[in-house]
Design an enzyme around this catalytic site. Structure first.
Site, short mmCIF file in Angstrom:
data_model
loop_
_atom_site.label_atom_id
_atom_site.label_comp_id
_atom_site.label_asym_id
_atom_site.label_seq_id
_atom_site.Cartn_x
_atom_site.Cartn_y
_atom_site.Cartn_z
N HIS A 185 -13.81 47.56 -2.98
CA HIS A 185 -14.48 47.30 -3.95
C HIS A 185 -14.14 48.91 -4.54
O HIS A 185 -13.76 48.95 -5.35
CB HIS A 185 -16.21 47.88 -3.81
CG HIS A 185 -17.17 47.45 -5.98
ND1 HIS A 185 -16.06 47.82 -6.57
CD2 HIS A 185 -18.09 47.69 -5.97
CE1 HIS A 185 -17.06 47.97 -7.29
NE2 HIS A 185 -18.16 47.81 -6.89
N HIS A 189 -5.69 42.85 -11.79
CA HIS A 189 -6.66 43.36 -12.38
C HIS A 189 -7.47 41.88 -12.25
O HIS A 189 -7.50 40.85 -13.03
CB HIS A 189 -7.17 44.42 -13.13
CG HIS A 189 -8.56 44.69 -13.12
ND1 HIS A 189 -9.97 43.82 -13.33
CD2 HIS A 189 -9.53 45.86 -12.57
CE1 HIS A 189 -11.18 44.32 -13.61
NE2 HIS A 189 -10.97 45.93 -12.48
N ASP A 220 -7.52 52.49 -10.28
CA ASP A 220 -7.08 53.09 -9.12
C ASP A 220 -5.53 53.24 -8.96
O ASP A 220 -5.02 54.08 -8.20
CB ASP A 220 -6.87 52.33 -7.94
CG ASP A 220 -9.42 51.47 -7.68
OD1 ASP A 220 -9.85 52.72 -7.53
OD2 ASP A 220 -9.45 50.39 -8.15
#
Ligand code: ACO
Length: 452
Positions: A291, A330, A386
């Protein structure tokens, strides 16, 4: 086997007008149970059937009834929410209807926090009051500081954050009166105000440096930078470009609907525990590498690639299945993650202050080549939030262990908004999933001496 038709558990709604104006009879699922031959009509509302409507589907009266099996809740809506809208195919992220692009361009983190928690953007007076209240609650009790000082010198800051935010519940024992609006409001202010203080204390502890108290002359992000980096200077003056980039990063992480940490906050909060304990559960979930840790992996990957010349070989390895391109792909976004694009825009400003990272050239070229490659485009793999956030954090001088802590500061507003929505939702009750029992039954206890 008999053939009969049953109305859904909400069968009375069939044939009547449903809440969204459509006739419920137009929207229903007809299910035939091959075990009994019975047919059932289940109302469809907002593209869902109610799992409890399955319960009437039984082999006989003693049967518990049909359940839905959904490990990791990948296809289960657990709540109604009006906070965050995501269209993963189109790459859209909106909070209360406002696009993330507009919020990042025009708003501040505290204003977005207000929007998430209070449903609407504040008036000027409301915003002033909100910012003032948060600013004057940034200090933590001295015993919180002492408590944090008790951690080992190299304690992971995320572990310190889980513990210290949970510990706040002991300083505000009335916080468990979650149905009292006034008491709730002050805990919300405290959580938003104290999270950066706890996070910065955890960082300073890790660095072996004295903790720095909040400076209420500074804005939210600037104050955080001060608590992180102030040394001997009398007054810390944050660079406005760094302050803005950090504020935007907090906005970008503010909420992302029912992800793992938010679901943890809701599940723990559904027990009617105080919000500090519920948020501690969210921080704990974010501590997990799946996460909160992907940007660390992305940064390590860029360091390992070392130079632009090594990119083709690296990509061949990814395509051969040897490893993943971290920061790409994702579960929800099957298009460019809108947050990645916004972060990319702020990188230059940060590097202007801190000096350019050699990893930026590698990241830019890697992205370009991957987006030119059928392997990635055919699988709808695009940069996610990210891919670039680790580069900014690194430029800000943060060790990788602090990356998820930064995420937690921003996400606190979303956790609170989601917790509040749950507390006010009359359909919600204590979270209690079912199971499919696969173990033994009805065994006789065997004394230890008689066990083989
Ligand atoms: N690099 C290479 N190939 C990939 C990647 C990647 N980053 N991500 C997915 N694929 C491939 C898979 O191998 C698979 O290929 P196949 O169809 O030939 O088997 C296909 O794309 C679909 O992949 P899934 O794993 O089914 O996609 P899923 O939606 O389950 O995974 C995830 C999403 C976990 C984010 C994945 O893309 C991934 O591991 N990315 C790298 C880690 C990362 O960046 N995580 C951060 C996510 S953002 C966040 O959490 C804040």
């Amino acid at each position: 086997m008999s053939t009969e038709t049953h109305a859904g558990a909400h069968g009375e709604a069939i044939g009547q007008t449903s809440g969204n104006g459509a006739s419920a009879s137009e929207e229903r699922l007809t299910v035939t149970d091959s075990r009994t031959g019975a047919t059932y009509e289940l109302p469809i509302t907002d593209g869902t059937v109610r799992a409890m409507d399955l319960r009437q589907i039984k082999v006989d009266e003693s049967d518990f009834g049909l359940m839905a099996y959904d490990p990791a809740y990948t296809n289960t809506a657990s709540c109604r929410s009006s906070i965050t809208y995501i269209d993963g195919d189109a790459g859209i992220l909106q909070h209360r209807g406002y696009s993330i692009e507009q919020l990042c361009e025009h708003s501040t983190y505290l204003e977005v926090a207000y929007l998430l928690i209070h449903d609407e953007l504040p008036t000027e007076a409301q915003l002033q009051e909100w910012v003032h209240e948060i600013t004057i609650h940034t200090f933590v009790h001295e015993n919180v500081k002492d408590f944090m000082q008790g951690f080992r010198y190299d304690a992971n800051p995320m572990g310190m954050l889980v513990a210290s935010v949970g510990a706040l519940s002991t300083f505000y024992p009335d916080a468990n009166q979650i149905h009292d609006e006034g008491i709730r409001a002050i805990q919300i202010i405290r959580l938003l105000a104290k999270m950066p203080t706890l996070a910065a204390f955890a960082f300073r502890h890790n660095m072996g440096q004295p903790y720095v108290y909040p400076d209420n002359d500074l804005d939210y992000a600037g104050n955080f930078l001060g608590m992180m980096y102030k040394m001997t200077e009398l007054k810390y003056e944050p660079d406005p470009r760094l302050e803005r980039a950090l504020d935007v990063l907090f906005i970008l992480h503010a909420d992302h609907e029912q992800n793992a940490s938010t679901s943890a906050v809701r599940a723990v909060g559904s027990t009617q525990v105080d919000p500090y304990s519920a948020v501690a559960a969210g921080v704990a979930a974010l501590y997990g590498p799946l996460h909160g840790g992907a940007n660390e992996q992305a940064l390590r990957m860029l360091r390992r690639i070392e130079s632009v010349e090594n990119i083709p070989g690296f990509l061949e390895g990814v395509k051969a299945g040897n490893e993943r391109l971290m920061g790409f792909g994702h579960r929800v976004y099957k298009n460019y993650d809108p947050r990645a694009r916004i972060i990319r825009e702020h990188l230059d400003a940060v590097f202007e202050v801190r000096g350019k990272s050699p990893l930026l050239e590698i990241a830019t070229e890697l992205e370009k080549r991957a987006l030119d490659d059928d392997y990635f485009t055919s699988r709808k793999l695009y940069p996610n939030v990210d891919f670039y956030s680790g580069l900014i954090y690194e430029a800000l001088g943060l060790p990788v262990a602090m990356f998820p802590v930064m995420f937690a500061i921003g996400r606190t507003s979303g956790w609170i908004a989601q917790w509040l929505e749950m507390v006010k939702d009359s359909e919600q009750k204590i979270a209690r999933p079912r199971q499919i029992y696969t173990g033994e039954r009805d065994r006789d206890y065997v004394p230890v001496a008689q066990r083989g």
